[in-house]
Scaffold this active site. Sequence first.
Site, PDB file in Angstrom:
ATOM      1  N   SER A  33       0.801  -1.463   0.011  1.00 34.37           N
ATOM      2  CA  SER A  33       0.356  -0.190  -0.055  1.00 34.37           C
ATOM      3  C   SER A  33       0.661   1.190  -0.012  1.00 34.37           C
ATOM      4  O   SER A  33       0.389   2.297  -0.061  1.00 34.37           O
ATOM      5  CB  SER A  33      -0.921   0.146   1.219  1.00 34.37           C
TER       6      SER A  33
ATOM      7  N   LYS B 292      -0.400   3.662  -2.536  1.00 41.85           N
ATOM      8  CA  LYS B 292      -1.441   4.712  -2.470  1.00 41.85           C
ATOM      9  C   LYS B 292      -0.676   6.244  -2.539  1.00 41.85           C
ATOM     10  O   LYS B 292      -1.765   6.924  -2.684  1.00 41.85           O
ATOM     11  CB  LYS B 292      -2.300   4.369  -1.156  1.00 41.85           C
TER      12      LYS B 292
ATOM     13  N   SER C  93      -5.307   3.440   4.921  1.00 43.92           N
ATOM     14  CA  SER C  93      -4.769   2.374   3.787  1.00 43.92           C
ATOM     15  C   SER C  93      -6.167   1.752   3.248  1.00 43.92           C
ATOM     16  O   SER C  93      -6.182   0.548   3.106  1.00 43.92           O
ATOM     17  CB  SER C  93      -3.892   1.365   4.235  1.00 43.92           C
TER      18      SER C  93
END
Length: 297
Positions: free
Chosen positions: A76, A79, A133
């Site tokens: 993640s 992101k 997240s």
Amino acid sequence: MYKKLIVLLLLLAPTLAAKAAPGTAITHNKGGYLTNAVLKYPSSPKLRSSIALIYDEQDQRSLYSKNASAIVPIASITKLMTAMVVLDAKLPLDEKITISVFDFDILKNTHSRMRIGMTLTRGELLNLALMSSENRAAAALARTYPGGTHAAVAMMNEKALELGMKKTQFRDATGLNSDNTSTAHDLAKMVIAAQHYKLINKYTTTASHMVAAPGFAPLRFGNTNPLVKNASWNIDVSKTGYINEAGRCLVMHAHIKDRPVIIVLLDSQGKNTRVGDAIRVKKWMESATPRRQDKNI
């Protein structure tokens, strides 16, 4: 004679300053000496993450590196790039977006508290994707990008090249795809770029956020990095990541001893290892002492 000496010192000062090494602070002490002050760090920190990089942005140099050129899944951490391309597109942050079945994770079947039919603004989805997240939030951001998810991911790869991240590739906007890969060196470049976005600064360091979607019970989401709640830390950007293939990951842009530093920790085994390593980095940097070389003119 005394006046001539003063004039000579004033004339020489700019030349001496220009010859100072990068990252060296020049000061005058009471004895009339020029002092070259640099930070002297103790022996390397004992970090448990498989991959690590500590980069001093002020001096533009690596303070510590461990397998920093290895190309690995980044989970993640992805992101951050998703957020940058969404913000670059200048899409209205108050536009309402409804979570749909297309935002569900069919790759790893990860859990999410976001339900089909929940309607939030793009700004709120950006907050949840960065702070907690949230995978469905990130998927919805990419799905509603002009041209859809495919266009969003293409733009993520294009921006990576613009930032000089030559060993990075993205295959999705969430990081669930283990083919999203990079190096610690490349991720440091991404973190440096991300810290120039005010909303990324704000959302990645927000401790928690309450979501009130019409027709659904209110939900409170927390930050996946507990260090943002710690008053002893001065963090500008933070992002965690985890999938089995990547291990536990953490990147941060922070100020330690008033110095801007990028910390990249990848493939940390154990739930608390990445946070423990970040704390070890902070203590290591705080233990640095000035190293001086005095020269009498």
